[in-house]
Design a protein around this motif. Structure first.
Motif, PDB file in Angstrom:
ATOM      1  N   LEU A  27     -12.638  69.666 -60.263  1.00 34.94           N
ATOM      2  CA  LEU A  27     -12.138  69.822 -58.968  1.00 34.94           C
ATOM      3  C   LEU A  27     -12.110  71.231 -58.271  1.00 34.94           C
ATOM      4  O   LEU A  27     -12.300  71.476 -57.143  1.00 34.94           O
ATOM      5  CB  LEU A  27     -10.904  69.176 -59.132  1.00 34.94           C
ATOM      6  CG  LEU A  27     -10.002  68.752 -57.611  1.00 34.94           C
ATOM      7  CD1 LEU A  27     -10.818  67.739 -57.129  1.00 34.94           C
ATOM      8  CD2 LEU A  27      -8.822  68.197 -58.134  1.00 34.94           C
ATOM      9  N   ASN A  32     -13.484  73.941 -59.360  1.00 36.45           N
ATOM     10  CA  ASN A  32     -14.738  74.412 -59.207  1.00 36.45           C
ATOM     11  C   ASN A  32     -15.591  73.943 -58.096  1.00 36.45           C
ATOM     12  O   ASN A  32     -16.102  74.533 -57.306  1.00 36.45           O
ATOM     13  CB  ASN A  32     -15.609  74.037 -60.384  1.00 36.45           C
ATOM     14  CG  ASN A  32     -17.019  74.925 -60.337  1.00 36.45           C
ATOM     15  OD1 ASN A  32     -17.060  76.014 -59.944  1.00 36.45           O
ATOM     16  ND2 ASN A  32     -18.001  74.440 -61.124  1.00 36.45           N
ATOM     17  N   ALA A  33     -15.446  72.610 -57.413  1.00 30.53           N
ATOM     18  CA  ALA A  33     -16.053  72.017 -56.422  1.00 30.53           C
ATOM     19  C   ALA A  33     -15.443  72.586 -55.083  1.00 30.53           C
ATOM     20  O   ALA A  33     -16.058  72.933 -54.075  1.00 30.53           O
ATOM     21  CB  ALA A  33     -15.894  70.421 -56.458  1.00 30.53           C
ATOM     22  N   ALA A  34     -14.088  72.904 -55.269  1.00 28.08           N
ATOM     23  CA  ALA A  34     -13.244  73.318 -53.916  1.00 28.08           C
ATOM     24  C   ALA A  34     -13.956  74.584 -53.770  1.00 28.08           C
ATOM     25  O   ALA A  34     -14.009  75.105 -52.761  1.00 28.08           O
ATOM     26  CB  ALA A  34     -11.878  73.283 -54.085  1.00 28.08           C
ATOM     27  N   LEU A  56     -16.498  76.286 -54.701  1.00 22.84           N
ATOM     28  CA  LEU A  56     -18.098  75.936 -54.456  1.00 22.84           C
ATOM     29  C   LEU A  56     -18.175  75.866 -52.838  1.00 22.84           C
ATOM     30  O   LEU A  56     -18.924  76.369 -52.330  1.00 22.84           O
ATOM     31  CB  LEU A  56     -18.905  75.292 -55.154  1.00 22.84           C
ATOM     32  CG  LEU A  56     -19.339  75.888 -56.505  1.00 22.84           C
ATOM     33  CD1 LEU A  56     -20.276  74.827 -56.998  1.00 22.84           C
ATOM     34  CD2 LEU A  56     -19.951  77.116 -56.399  1.00 22.84           C
ATOM     35  N   SER A  57     -17.423  74.993 -52.270  1.00 22.01           N
ATOM     36  CA  SER A  57     -17.452  74.666 -50.810  1.00 22.01           C
ATOM     37  C   SER A  57     -16.805  75.550 -49.927  1.00 22.01           C
ATOM     38  O   SER A  57     -16.832  75.120 -48.751  1.00 22.01           O
ATOM     39  CB  SER A  57     -16.779  72.996 -50.654  1.00 22.01           C
ATOM     40  OG  SER A  57     -15.280  73.178 -50.653  1.00 22.01           O
ATOM     41  N   GLY A  58     -16.416  76.708 -50.504  1.00 20.87           N
ATOM     42  CA  GLY A  58     -15.853  77.687 -49.610  1.00 20.87           C
ATOM     43  C   GLY A  58     -14.395  77.735 -49.430  1.00 20.87           C
ATOM     44  O   GLY A  58     -13.923  78.550 -48.527  1.00 20.87           O
ATOM     45  N   MET A  59     -13.639  77.172 -50.245  1.00 23.12           N
ATOM     46  CA  MET A  59     -12.096  77.269 -49.733  1.00 23.12           C
ATOM     47  C   MET A  59     -11.844  78.216 -50.587  1.00 23.12           C
ATOM     48  O   MET A  59     -11.830  78.366 -51.802  1.00 23.12           O
ATOM     49  CB  MET A  59     -11.645  75.836 -50.311  1.00 23.12           C
ATOM     50  CG  MET A  59     -10.112  75.586 -50.180  1.00 23.12           C
ATOM     51  SD  MET A  59      -9.322  74.341 -51.133  1.00 23.12           S
ATOM     52  CE  MET A  59      -9.725  72.980 -50.050  1.00 23.12           C
ATOM     53  N   GLY A 111     -10.765  76.610 -44.685  1.00 23.65           N
ATOM     54  CA  GLY A 111     -12.061  76.138 -44.873  1.00 23.65           C
ATOM     55  C   GLY A 111     -12.073  74.906 -45.908  1.00 23.65           C
ATOM     56  O   GLY A 111     -11.092  74.100 -46.149  1.00 23.65           O
ATOM     57  N   VAL A 121     -14.481  70.738 -46.848  1.00 22.17           N
ATOM     58  CA  VAL A 121     -14.706  69.725 -46.174  1.00 22.17           C
ATOM     59  C   VAL A 121     -13.229  68.958 -45.733  1.00 22.17           C
ATOM     60  O   VAL A 121     -12.601  68.562 -46.355  1.00 22.17           O
ATOM     61  CB  VAL A 121     -15.327  68.666 -47.181  1.00 22.17           C
ATOM     62  CG1 VAL A 121     -15.835  67.620 -46.304  1.00 22.17           C
ATOM     63  CG2 VAL A 121     -16.676  69.371 -47.777  1.00 22.17           C
TER      64      VAL A 121
END
Lengths: 113, 91
Positions: free
Chosen positions: A87, A89-91, A93-96, A110, A112
Motif C-alpha cells: 500500500l 509503495n503504491a501510494a 509510486l503514484s506521487g503522494m 497528490g 488518485v
C-alpha cells in the motif's frame, strides 16, 4: 494453581490486545495524513494480532484449535506487513509525498482522488 | 473478557468504516478496508471462543486468505491505472 496463572496471563494478554485494537482504530481515524494512518493501522495488524491470539492459545490448551489459531496468527503476521508495504509503495509510486502533516486531510499532496 | 475484546474490535471496525467513507485519497480507503478485513478475522476467532464453537476458526482462516488476495489485487489495479495515467500525461 497453574490453571489460574494461565487464566490470568491470558486475560491480561487479551485486554492488552483489545487496547491495541482500539488505539489503532482511533489513530487510523484521527491522524492527519495517509502515512501516519498506515502507522496506526499496522499497530493493529501485528501487535493486537499477536496479543489476542496468544491469549486465546493459552485458553485453549494443547489441542486442534490451538494449531488453527497458530496458523491464522502466522498467516496474519506474514501478510499484514506485506499488504501495508504494498500500500505504501503504491501510494509513493503514484506521487503522494510524505509531508509533516501540515497539509491536513485535503488530499492536497497528490495521488488518485 | 471475550465480550470486551469483541466490543473493542467492533468499535474499531466502525472507525475503519468511517475512515473508508471519509478518506480523501483512494489509498486511505484501501487501508481502511484492509483494517476492516483483518479485524473481521480477529472478530471471528474471538467469537469462536466466546460461543465455544472452534469451527469458526476455519471461517477465520478462509477469510484471512481471501482478504490479502483481494487487497493485493485492488492495489495492483490502482497502481496500474496511475502508471497508465502518468504515461498518458507524458505523451
Amino acid at each position: 494453581m497453574i490453571d489460574v496463572v494461565l487464566d490470568v496471563i491470558s486475560w491480561v494478554l487479551l485486554a492488552l490486545g483489545g487496547a491495541c485494537v482500539l488505539i489503532g482504530g482511533i489513530g487510523g481515524l484521527r491522524l492527519p495524513n495517509f502515512y501516519t494512518r498506515i502507522h496506526a493501522a499496522s499497530l493493529t495488524d501485528t501487535m493486537a494480532t499477536l496479543l489476542i491470539f496468544t491469549g486465546m492459545m493459552l485458553q485453549s490448551g494443547f489441542s486442534l484449535p490451538t494449531m488453527k489459531l497458530f496458523a491464522i496468527m502466522l498467516f496474519l503476521l506474514l501478510t499484514g506487513p506485506t499488504a501495508t508495504y504494498a500500500l505504501a509503495n503504491a501510494a509513493l509510486l503514484s506521487g503522494m509525498k510524505p509531508d509533516s502533516g501540515v497539509e491536513r486531510d485535503r488530499g492536497a499532496s497528490g495521488g488518485v482522488q | 473478557m471475550y465480550i470486551l475484546v469483541s466490543i473493542a474490535i467492533l468499535v474499531t471496525m466502525v472507525l475503519a468504516l468511517v475512515r473508508a467513507l471519509l478518506g480523501p485519497t483512494v489509498y486511505d480507503r484501501v487501508l481502511a478496508v484492509n483494517v476492516f478485513g483483518t479485524k473481521t478475522v480477529l472478530l471471528l476467532s474471538v467469537i469462536a471462543f466466546l460461543y465455544g464453537r472452534p469451527d469458526f476458526l476455519d471461517l477465520a482462516l478462509a477469510y484471512a486468505l481471501i482478504n490479502v488476495v483481494g487487497i493485493l489485487a485492488v492495489l495492483e489495479f490502482f497502481q496500474d491505472r496511475s502508471r497508465k495515467q502518468q504515461g498518458a500525461d507524458n505523451d
